[in-house]
Design a protein around this motif. Sequence first.
Motif, PDB file in Angstrom:
ATOM      1  N   VAL A  12       0.722  -1.222   0.088  1.00  0.00           N
ATOM      2  CA  VAL A  12      -0.076   0.096  -0.057  1.00  0.00           C
ATOM      3  C   VAL A  12       0.984   1.156   0.166  1.00  0.00           C
ATOM      4  O   VAL A  12       1.857   1.361   0.626  1.00  0.00           O
ATOM      5  CB  VAL A  12      -1.022  -0.036   1.253  1.00  0.00           C
ATOM      6  N   TYR A  13       0.570   2.138  -0.970  1.00  0.00           N
ATOM      7  CA  TYR A  13       1.376   3.539  -1.137  1.00  0.00           C
ATOM      8  C   TYR A  13       0.441   4.460  -0.584  1.00  0.00           C
ATOM      9  O   TYR A  13      -0.542   4.546  -0.846  1.00  0.00           O
ATOM     10  CB  TYR A  13       1.798   3.646  -2.478  1.00  0.00           C
ATOM     11  N   GLN A  14       0.972   5.123   0.580  1.00  0.00           N
ATOM     12  CA  GLN A  14       0.185   6.158   1.297  1.00  0.00           C
ATOM     13  C   GLN A  14       0.612   7.544   0.722  1.00  0.00           C
ATOM     14  O   GLN A  14       1.926   7.965   1.332  1.00  0.00           O
ATOM     15  CB  GLN A  14       0.078   5.838   2.664  1.00  0.00           C
ATOM     16  N   THR A  15      -0.200   8.311  -0.061  1.00  0.00           N
ATOM     17  CA  THR A  15       0.294   9.883  -0.147  1.00  0.00           C
ATOM     18  C   THR A  15      -0.619  10.558   0.100  1.00  0.00           C
ATOM     19  O   THR A  15      -1.724  10.752  -0.681  1.00  0.00           O
ATOM     20  CB  THR A  15       0.685   9.821  -1.714  1.00  0.00           C
ATOM     21  N   GLY A  16      -0.177  11.283   1.162  1.00  0.00           N
ATOM     22  CA  GLY A  16      -1.244  12.349   1.804  1.00  0.00           C
ATOM     23  C   GLY A  16      -2.721  11.706   2.115  1.00  0.00           C
ATOM     24  O   GLY A  16      -2.653  10.687   2.990  1.00  0.00           O
TER      25      GLY A  16
END
Length: 229
Positions: A12-16
């Motif tokens: 999972v990539y979390q960006t903001g």
Amino acid sequence: SLAFRGEGLEKVYQTGETSVRALRGVDLAIPLGEMLVLLGPSGSGKSTLLNIIGGLDRPTSGRLFYRDTELTALDDRELTRFRRAQIGFIFQFYNLIPSLTAEENVRLVTDIANNPMEPRDALELVGLADRCDHYPAQLSGGEQQRVAVARAIAKRPGVLLCDEPTGALDSSTGVRVLETLERAHAELGTTVVIITHNVGIAVMAHRILHFRDGQIARVETNEHPVEPR
Ligand code: ADP
Ligand code: ADP
């Protein structure tokens, strides 16, 4: 026996505010010495998996083994040591250092390796024996990519990971790069994992993993992988 074994790999990539599930529960087993292609639409998770296999990134959850070592249990220093010892990377753009000759570019890697080839032998293996003293700007795109292949194989890695290795090359030049990958695979027994849209590479592979939305949607096996010309 297996080079890699992965169980329930999630990323999972979390960006903001937004999060992207790049891998959704990938199970995988890659036999030692296999030539494997990852195929699928842009954004389906191929690069994410390649980077995790190569120890450049970590899964959010799941377990990953290289031979008897659980990579997901290593700390950052150990993971870096694994990557330096076992993994050769080849990317779409060759990332050669312009101020160094072909031989010097390869030597950067062999100087810090445990059991390296002679840089000139690696360059000979990719058909560039007569280009050792050339600078990158004096070489064609295909030749520069073959220097990058020489650099990747010169430390005798257990695994060669390639992300669109022919993506920047025309098809006839790409074939020469493929031949060098196949040669490294055959002569060094290296496990090779390649992200590619190139049909010429896909027919050389033992298996093709078809990615869709962060999962392996289909596994295709080539009974008779095609030898390059
Ligand atoms: P592929 O290699 O199949 O094109 P990627 O593994 O590069 O797919 O990307 C899978 C998904 O993860 C895509 O939605 C992409 O936008 C996202 N992604 C990849 N890398 C990052 C990152 N560093 N930060 C945020 N999202 C990322
Ligand atoms: P290939 O297709 O095998 O990669 P090319 O046919 O493009 O190679 O190039 C043939 C020769 O011309 C090369 O051996 C190289 O030395 C020379 N050459 C090609 N491109 C350049 C360039 N941009 N600058 C200098 N020399 C070049």
